[in-house]
Design a protein around this motif. Structure first.
Motif, PDB file in Angstrom:
ATOM      1  N   ARG A 134      24.434  34.749  18.292  1.00 24.72           N
ATOM      2  CA  ARG A 134      24.970  35.216  19.565  1.00 24.72           C
ATOM      3  C   ARG A 134      26.141  34.352  20.025  1.00 24.72           C
ATOM      4  N   LYS A 135      26.033  33.021  19.822  1.00 24.81           N
ATOM      5  CA  LYS A 135      27.109  32.119  20.216  1.00 24.81           C
ATOM      6  C   LYS A 135      28.367  32.378  19.406  1.00 24.81           C
ATOM      7  N   LYS A 136      28.197  32.653  18.110  1.00 28.12           N
ATOM      8  CA  LYS A 136      29.360  32.962  17.284  1.00 28.12           C
ATOM      9  C   LYS A 136      30.061  34.222  17.792  1.00 28.12           C
ATOM     10  N   THR A 137      29.257  35.193  18.148  1.00 29.61           N
ATOM     11  CA  THR A 137      29.824  36.437  18.675  1.00 29.61           C
ATOM     12  C   THR A 137      30.574  36.180  19.975  1.00 29.61           C
ATOM     13  N   GLU A 138      29.995  35.308  20.842  1.00 28.80           N
ATOM     14  CA  GLU A 138      30.660  34.977  22.102  1.00 28.80           C
ATOM     15  C   GLU A 138      31.992  34.278  21.853  1.00 28.80           C
ATOM     16  N   GLU A 287      47.929  33.014  16.043  1.00 28.39           N
ATOM     17  CA  GLU A 287      46.708  32.228  16.258  1.00 28.39           C
ATOM     18  C   GLU A 287      46.535  31.243  15.106  1.00 28.39           C
ATOM     19  N   HIS A 288      46.484  29.964  15.442  1.00 27.85           N
ATOM     20  CA  HIS A 288      46.349  28.904  14.434  1.00 27.85           C
ATOM     21  C   HIS A 288      44.914  28.382  14.444  1.00 27.85           C
ATOM     22  N   ASP A 289      44.198  28.567  13.335  1.00 32.38           N
ATOM     23  CA  ASP A 289      42.824  28.087  13.181  1.00 32.38           C
ATOM     24  C   ASP A 289      42.874  26.670  12.618  1.00 32.38           C
ATOM     25  N   PHE A 290      42.432  25.672  13.417  1.00 35.35           N
ATOM     26  CA  PHE A 290      42.499  24.281  12.977  1.00 35.35           C
ATOM     27  C   PHE A 290      41.551  23.982  11.822  1.00 35.35           C
ATOM     28  N   ILE A 291      40.480  24.742  11.722  1.00 32.09           N
ATOM     29  CA  ILE A 291      39.487  24.472  10.673  1.00 32.09           C
ATOM     30  C   ILE A 291      40.010  24.918   9.314  1.00 32.09           C
ATOM     31  N   GLY A 365      51.652  28.279  24.181  1.00 30.01           N
ATOM     32  CA  GLY A 365      50.336  28.356  23.556  1.00 30.01           C
ATOM     33  C   GLY A 365      49.248  27.700  24.379  1.00 30.01           C
ATOM     34  N   LYS A 366      48.001  28.032  24.024  1.00 23.33           N
ATOM     35  CA  LYS A 366      46.831  27.503  24.723  1.00 23.33           C
ATOM     36  C   LYS A 366      45.798  27.057  23.698  1.00 23.33           C
ATOM     37  N   ILE A 367      45.271  25.845  23.873  1.00 23.92           N
ATOM     38  CA  ILE A 367      44.230  25.313  22.991  1.00 23.92           C
ATOM     39  C   ILE A 367      42.886  25.963  23.345  1.00 23.92           C
ATOM     40  N   VAL A 368      42.146  26.382  22.312  1.00 29.25           N
ATOM     41  CA  VAL A 368      40.793  26.925  22.490  1.00 29.25           C
ATOM     42  C   VAL A 368      39.806  25.931  21.896  1.00 29.25           C
ATOM     43  N   LYS A 369      38.790  25.559  22.679  1.00 30.38           N
ATOM     44  CA  LYS A 369      37.803  24.570  22.222  1.00 30.38           C
ATOM     45  C   LYS A 369      36.428  25.212  22.045  1.00 30.38           C
ATOM     46  N   ASP A 370      35.619  24.577  21.192  1.00 25.88           N
ATOM     47  CA  ASP A 370      34.264  25.082  20.992  1.00 25.88           C
ATOM     48  C   ASP A 370      33.332  24.499  22.047  1.00 25.88           C
TER      49      ASP A 370
END
Length: 641
Positions: A134-138, A287-291, A365-370
């Motif tokens: 569920r968290k992944k989906t969120e 969208e840049h995925d840091f992982i 741009g805007k940083i997205v955090k987990d």
């Protein structure tokens, strides 16, 4: 004695009784605790797949089912203390008497716990559930919402969402501007309620909604919108059905085409292509995925960066190769600072397209955090601002040129007021003496006054010629007419004019230039340059001095030199000779005057030939003025051979 022994025995019996009683109380307590434990265990689902626990107010574990071990890897025994991270939460729940929920992560799995307090009994029940998926989906949903918000807020066209009844749900800044209402005024109301559409347009708008309800997009359709302030705009609208949370909504994209509709019909097609082209090339969402270190891109990104093939995903290292080498550190520094400070990125940089063209880009741009506050993504937009930067640069250059022209005007006025006032005052004074005393003066006195008037007039005429020549160069009124010229012939022509002046000071002028040397130049400008330099040399050379004119060939140009053995130039004045803001007007060795514009005219004319002019001088030993001119193409080959 007997009584004493009896008392002692009585005390010992009393102590033994107290000891037995205490032991009996402990047994009773343990018995009650066992009973309480049995009572607690009754009704708990020990086979439940979700973690279930009961913990008392002292943090002792009263019960934990098998799922606590299999999922959370907690090896718990009844009566032992609960994990430390739970103790504070349990204490707060029992104190407030209100249940709580919290999330925790174990072995890359996320669990949600609900705590139910039993204040009077002095314990709490904890019911857990794994929510990793569920968290992944969120997270995915949050990322999508972020991208949609950026697109909404920064897209140049108006974007809006409505339901199938036409009620507006959301809109971007461009939509507010197009419709003439604030966002809060738009949300929850339909186009009809806001009086945005006339009654004649309602059927067309209804068909649009019906098609979207059937899963079909529409447009482009034209609508005349009645804005809040009473003005009207013509909007071109495209709609698409979108499904959000199992509900079909309408995504509308609107563009103000009022001005385009007013244009001539013959230009309509060209204007439409221009608007579409500039819109397509101006904005790109990425969208840049840091992982994974991968960047998701769109069609517009490929167009802006000149990528021929339709790639929609590139590595970050590939992206960096497009950045101008001087701007790579600027971009990386902004990314790093944004990740540390939670600030949005707003940076300008240059790219080098695949075709070699350099473009100016503005990235927002805007940083997205987990959930652990770790940066995982950077979502943003790229806007090609090259045209804006070019216009800004042109405006800056125009402003600097205007300031320079204004400064030149001030200098020009200063020269007029300073250098022309004295000779005119002298002329007026001499004329007044001659006019008033014409009948009293003898012939020698009249001849002397006439000579002074002539000399002053000739000096004033020379000053005026310099001023008018310089003014002409500033206004671009003197055309450049280059041709192959014999340098020695030009020098002879100049010396014929200036030798009389040199003879008055017993100065010898020598031309050391051979007849075979040619230059590719404008004859009038070359004569003006030589005339000014030789005149200056005469002016600042003492009686009996010498002036030499020479030239030296090089593969690409000729360096011409006018040297003298005059008084020389102080070092502080060397840098001021060719600066309009620091014009020098120095008297010669025979008190000759000038405007100081002669050297500025020389500089203007030499630079028109793509040459340069400079001076080498030493006080008391003379000066050497040098300048370069191009030579004819044929002569370059001769020199090289």
């Amino acid at each position: 004695m007997k009584n004493a022994r009896n008392i002692k025995n009585l005390k010992e019996l009393q102590q033994e009784y107290d000891s037995l009683k205490a032991s009996s109380d402990n047994v009773i307590t343990e018995y009650k605790l066992a009973q309480e434990t049995i009572k607690v265990l009754s009704g708990f689902p020990s086979e439940s797949p979700d973690p279930v626990l009961r913990i008392d107010k002292n943090g002792r574990l009263l019960y934990a089912n098998e799922a606590c071990f299999s999922l959370l890897k907690w090896k718990l025994e009844t009566g032992k203390k609960a994990p430390e991270f739970l103790l504070k939460i349990i204490s707060e729940v029992l104190e407030e008497g209100i249940g709580k929920t919290f999330e925790t992560e174990h072995y890359q799995q996320v669990f949600s716990f609900s705590i139910v307090p039993f204040v009077e009994e002095g314990y709490v029940n904890l019911y857990g559930r794994e929510i990793t998926d569920r968290k992944k989906t969120e997270d995915v949903l949050r990322s999508s919402e972020e991208r949609l918000k950026i697109l909404f807020d920064f897209a140049p066209d108006a974007y809006y969402l409505s339901d199938l009844k036409g009620n507006l749900i959301d809109g971007n800044l461009a939509a507010e501007k197009l419709m003439g209402y604030d966002r809060n005024e738009l949300i929850g109301k339909s186009f009809l309620e806001l009086n945005l559409l006339s009654l004649k347009q309602i059927p067309k708008a209804a068909k649009l909604l019906i098609k979207n309800s059937l899963g079909q997009g529409t447009g482009p359709d034209e609508f005349v919108l009645n804005r809040k302030d009473g003005s009207k705009v013509i909007a071109e609208i495209i709609t698409h059905p979108v499904i959000i949370k199992d509900k079909t909504l309408v995504l509308g994209i609107a563009r103000d085409i009022t001005e385009r509709k007013k244009s001539e019909e013959s230009l309509k097609s060209a204007n439409e292509r221009f608007v579409l082209a500039t819109t397509a090339a101006a904005l790109s969402v990425w969208e840049h995925d840091f992982i994974t270190d991968m960047i998701q891109i769109d069609y517009n990104f490929n167009k802006i960066y000149g990528i021929a093939q339709s790639n929609y995903q590139i590595e970050f290292n590939q992206f960096i190769k497009f950045i101008h080498p001087d701007d790579v550190d600027i971009l990386k520094t902004n990314f790093e600072e944004a990740a540390k400070s939670d600030k949005n990125i707003n940076v300008e940089f240059r790219i080098i397209r695949t075709d070699g063209a350099i473009r100016n880009i503005n990235a927002y741009g805007k940083i997205v955090k987990d959930r652990t506050n770790k940066p995982v993504k950077l979502i943003g937009v790229n806007i090609d601002i090259s045209d804006f930067k070019n216009a800004e640069l042109a405006l800056k250059e125009s402003r600097e040129k205007l300031l320079q022209l204004n400064a030149n005007k001030d200098v020009f006025i200063s020269i007029l007021s300073h250098d022309l006032r004295s000779p005119f005052q002298n002329l007026l004074g001499l004329s007044e003496v001659l006019t008033e005393g014409i009948h009293e003066l003898n012939i020698d006195e009249i001849e002397n006054l006439a000579n002074q008037i002539y000399t002053t007039t000739r000096i004033t005429h020379t000053l005026l010629e310099d001023i008018l020549m310089w003014a002409g160069t500033q206004q671009g009124k003197i055309p450049l007419k280059r041709q192959n010229l014999g340098l020695s012939g030009i020098c002879r022509n100049v010396l014929e004019v200036l030798n009389p002046n040199a003879k008055t000071k017993n100065i010898v002028i020598s031309s050391l230039i051979g007849d075979q040397l040619n230059v590719f130049a404008d004859a009038d400008m070359l004569k003006t340059v030589l005339r000014n330099l030789v005149s200056n040399a005469i002016k600042f050379t003492n009686n009996g001095g010498t002036i030499n004119i020479s030239a030296k060939e090089y593969p690409e140009n000729v360096t011409i030199s006018v040297s003298d053995n005059g008084i020389g130039i102080p070092p502080d004045n060397l840098a001021k000779l060719f600066d309009i803001s620091k014009v020098l007007s120095t008297r010669g060795t025979a008190k000759e005057t000038g405007t100081g514009l002669g050297l500025l005219i020389c500089k203007e004319f030499v630079e028109k030939h793509n040459g340069k002019i400079w001076v080498e001088s030493e006080v008391g030993k003379g000066s050497d003025f040098k300048f370069t001119l191009p030579i004819p193409a044929g002569q370059i080959n001769d020199v090289n051979n």
